[in-house]
Design a protein around this motif. Structure first.
Motif, mmCIF file in Angstrom:
data_model
loop_
_atom_site.group_PDB
_atom_site.id
_atom_site.type_symbol
_atom_site.label_atom_id
_atom_site.label_comp_id
_atom_site.label_asym_id
_atom_site.label_seq_id
_atom_site.Cartn_x
_atom_site.Cartn_y
_atom_site.Cartn_z
ATOM 1 N N VAL A 130 -45.664 93.085 -3.841
ATOM 2 C CA VAL A 130 -46.584 92.883 -4.958
ATOM 3 C C VAL A 130 -47.916 92.455 -4.361
ATOM 4 O O VAL A 130 -47.981 91.456 -3.640
ATOM 5 N N GLY A 131 -48.983 93.197 -4.656
ATOM 6 C CA GLY A 131 -50.250 92.919 -3.999
ATOM 7 C C GLY A 131 -50.065 93.062 -2.503
ATOM 8 O O GLY A 131 -49.516 94.057 -2.025
ATOM 9 N N SER A 132 -50.492 92.070 -1.742
ATOM 10 C CA SER A 132 -50.266 92.106 -0.293
ATOM 11 C C SER A 132 -49.106 91.209 0.116
ATOM 12 O O SER A 132 -48.919 90.907 1.296
ATOM 13 N N VAL A 133 -48.308 90.770 -0.886
ATOM 14 C CA VAL A 133 -47.123 89.958 -0.606
ATOM 15 C C VAL A 133 -45.932 90.885 -0.377
ATOM 16 O O VAL A 133 -45.683 91.797 -1.170
ATOM 17 N N ARG A 134 -45.199 90.641 0.698
ATOM 18 C CA ARG A 134 -44.019 91.438 1.014
ATOM 19 C C ARG A 134 -42.860 90.503 1.288
ATOM 20 O O ARG A 134 -42.954 89.609 2.133
ATOM 21 N N LEU A 135 -41.742 90.705 0.562
ATOM 22 C CA LEU A 135 -40.543 89.887 0.736
ATOM 23 C C LEU A 135 -39.407 90.752 1.244
ATOM 24 O O LEU A 135 -39.132 91.819 0.686
ATOM 25 N N GLN A 140 -34.754 87.224 4.762
ATOM 26 C CA GLN A 140 -35.241 85.980 4.163
ATOM 27 C C GLN A 140 -36.619 85.619 4.714
ATOM 28 O O GLN A 140 -36.883 84.471 5.118
ATOM 29 N N SER A 141 -37.506 86.617 4.757
ATOM 30 C CA SER A 141 -38.853 86.402 5.278
ATOM 31 C C SER A 141 -39.879 86.928 4.285
ATOM 32 O O SER A 141 -39.594 87.823 3.485
ATOM 33 N N ALA A 142 -41.091 86.353 4.345
ATOM 34 C CA ALA A 142 -42.155 86.768 3.448
ATOM 35 C C ALA A 142 -43.481 86.736 4.185
ATOM 36 O O ALA A 142 -43.706 85.896 5.060
ATOM 37 N N THR A 143 -44.350 87.672 3.823
ATOM 38 C CA THR A 143 -45.698 87.709 4.393
ATOM 39 C C THR A 143 -46.702 87.897 3.272
ATOM 40 O O THR A 143 -46.384 88.431 2.202
ATOM 41 N N ALA A 144 -47.933 87.456 3.511
ATOM 42 C CA ALA A 144 -49.038 87.675 2.583
ATOM 43 C C ALA A 144 -50.216 88.162 3.411
ATOM 44 O O ALA A 144 -50.652 87.479 4.334
ATOM 45 N N GLY A 145 -50.688 89.358 3.107
ATOM 46 C CA GLY A 145 -51.764 89.929 3.897
ATOM 47 C C GLY A 145 -51.383 90.122 5.348
ATOM 48 O O GLY A 145 -52.232 90.083 6.241
ATOM 49 N N GLY A 146 -50.090 90.325 5.587
ATOM 50 C CA GLY A 146 -49.605 90.529 6.947
ATOM 51 C C GLY A 146 -49.318 89.252 7.702
ATOM 52 O O GLY A 146 -48.783 89.296 8.822
ATOM 53 N N HIS A 147 -49.619 88.099 7.100
ATOM 54 C CA HIS A 147 -49.394 86.819 7.762
ATOM 55 C C HIS A 147 -48.118 86.164 7.219
ATOM 56 O O HIS A 147 -47.889 86.153 6.003
ATOM 57 N N PRO A 148 -47.276 85.600 8.096
ATOM 58 C CA PRO A 148 -46.022 84.993 7.643
ATOM 59 C C PRO A 148 -46.261 83.834 6.671
ATOM 60 O O PRO A 148 -47.219 83.062 6.837
ATOM 61 N N LEU A 149 -45.408 83.741 5.676
ATOM 62 C CA LEU A 149 -45.430 82.615 4.753
ATOM 63 C C LEU A 149 -44.297 81.667 5.124
ATOM 64 O O LEU A 149 -43.155 82.098 5.292
ATOM 65 N N SER A 150 -44.611 80.404 5.256
ATOM 66 C CA SER A 150 -43.588 79.404 5.552
ATOM 67 C C SER A 150 -43.063 78.859 4.224
ATOM 68 O O SER A 150 -43.733 78.053 3.562
ATOM 69 N N LEU A 151 -41.870 79.319 3.839
ATOM 70 C CA LEU A 151 -41.307 78.960 2.539
ATOM 71 C C LEU A 151 -39.960 78.270 2.701
ATOM 72 O O LEU A 151 -39.151 78.671 3.540
ATOM 73 N N SER A 152 -39.728 77.268 1.881
ATOM 74 C CA SER A 152 -38.399 76.658 1.822
ATOM 75 C C SER A 152 -37.465 77.633 1.107
ATOM 76 O O SER A 152 -37.922 78.573 0.441
ATOM 77 N N PRO A 153 -36.140 77.442 1.215
ATOM 78 C CA PRO A 153 -35.210 78.349 0.517
ATOM 79 C C PRO A 153 -35.479 78.440 -0.985
ATOM 80 O O PRO A 153 -35.426 79.530 -1.567
ATOM 81 N N LYS A 154 -35.795 77.325 -1.626
ATOM 82 C CA LYS A 154 -36.061 77.345 -3.064
ATOM 83 C C LYS A 154 -37.380 78.057 -3.362
ATOM 84 O O LYS A 154 -37.497 78.799 -4.342
ATOM 85 N N GLU A 155 -38.402 77.843 -2.522
ATOM 86 C CA GLU A 155 -39.671 78.541 -2.708
ATOM 87 C C GLU A 155 -39.482 80.044 -2.549
ATOM 88 O O GLU A 155 -40.035 80.843 -3.317
ATOM 89 N N ALA A 207 -53.501 86.819 -0.595
ATOM 90 C CA ALA A 207 -52.227 87.412 -1.013
ATOM 91 C C ALA A 207 -52.406 88.560 -2.003
ATOM 92 O O ALA A 207 -51.547 89.416 -2.131
ATOM 93 N N GLY A 208 -53.531 88.564 -2.719
ATOM 94 C CA GLY A 208 -53.741 89.623 -3.698
ATOM 95 C C GLY A 208 -52.926 89.447 -4.963
ATOM 96 O O GLY A 208 -52.790 90.376 -5.754
ATOM 97 N N VAL A 209 -52.349 88.244 -5.150
ATOM 98 C CA VAL A 209 -51.576 87.959 -6.354
ATOM 99 C C VAL A 209 -51.936 86.568 -6.852
ATOM 100 O O VAL A 209 -52.509 85.754 -6.131
ATOM 101 N N GLN A 210 -51.577 86.333 -8.102
ATOM 102 C CA GLN A 210 -51.702 84.987 -8.650
ATOM 103 C C GLN A 210 -50.542 84.731 -9.592
ATOM 104 O O GLN A 210 -49.973 85.669 -10.163
ATOM 105 N N ILE A 211 -50.193 83.459 -9.722
ATOM 106 C CA ILE A 211 -49.127 83.075 -10.636
ATOM 107 C C ILE A 211 -49.785 82.543 -11.901
ATOM 108 O O ILE A 211 -50.419 81.484 -11.893
#
Length: 225
Positions: A130-135, A140-155, A207-211
């Motif tokens: 979605v946008g530049s977010v890739r899951l 169990q990894s995520a990136t935004a704009g090609g950069h890794p996102l450090s997320l907890s399991p719940k996040e 990220a190209g997205v918003q909540i």
């Protein structure tokens, strides 16, 4: 229209479950033995099986085990009056996805069915963008704009849920059920707290997205323009 197989040897109980699920828009097939269940599954495209444990000839535990032996990932909900912890553990170890004890209110059965169908649909989408977010759900990894996102399991679970329903508002109760596994004895404000965490980590410009917040309802992930 999701097709649901109901495996229940009590005719009245089978009719009640089928009637309720049909009223909610599901297509139902009812059989009364484990053997008939396996035959039906071999020839039908079912989205879920609701299986009573105490069946003639073959228990619901065995039905679940044999379904998994075929390599099928069909969601299985076991239904039984046996509520001992060891029975629930045995049922889950047999391959069931959830375990509902009798007596139960139909609204609870319906909620379990909806949750399993949502979970199965989400599992089909291992990589979400979605946008530049890739899951990547498998890694169990995520990136935004090609950069890794450090997320907890719940996040990660929260972001995956929002990505799965991108453009749609997801209610707080649904978020609690899907991410925390319950709506009982938990402060709903925890959802707002974790959304705040995600917003900071996503940085909409990159990220190209918003909540977006739908006040009094829930949250919606959308592309930012």
């Amino acid at each position: 229209m999701p097709k649901i197989l109901i495996v229940e040897d009590d005719p009245e109980m089978g009719r009640l479950i089928a009637r309720g699920l049909t009223a909610e828009g599901h297509e139902t097939t009812v059989v009364d033995t484990g053997v008939d269940a396996l035959i039906a599954l071999s020839g039908g495209d079912f989205a879920l099986a609701a299986v009573d444990v105490m069946l003639p000839q073959m228990s619901g535990f065995e039905v679940a085990r044999r379904i998994r032996q075929t390599g099928s990932s069909l969601p299985i909900l076991l239904i039984t009056a046996r509520d001992a912890v060891e029975d629930r553990v045995f049922g889950l170890d047999s391959g069931a996805d959830d375990y509902l004890t009798k007596p139960f209110a139909f609204v609870e059965l319906s909620a379990r069915v909806r949750a399993l169908l949502r979970r199965d649909a989400a599992a089909d989408k291992l990589v979400l963008t979605v946008g530049s977010v890739r899951l990547d759900s498998l890694a169990q990894s995520a990136t935004a704009g090609g950069h890794p996102l450090s997320l907890s399991p719940k996040e990660f679970a929260l972001l995956r849920l929002l990505c799965t329903h991108a453009g749609q508002t997801v209610g707080r109760a649904v978020i609690l059920e899907e991410v925390w596994g319950t709506t009982q004895n938990i402060d709903p404000n925890i959802v707002d707290q974790y959304v705040s965490y995600l917003r900071r980590k996503l940085e909409p410009g990159a990220a190209g997205v918003q909540i977006a917040t739908e006040r009094g309802v829930g949250y919606r992930l959308q592309e930012s323009g």
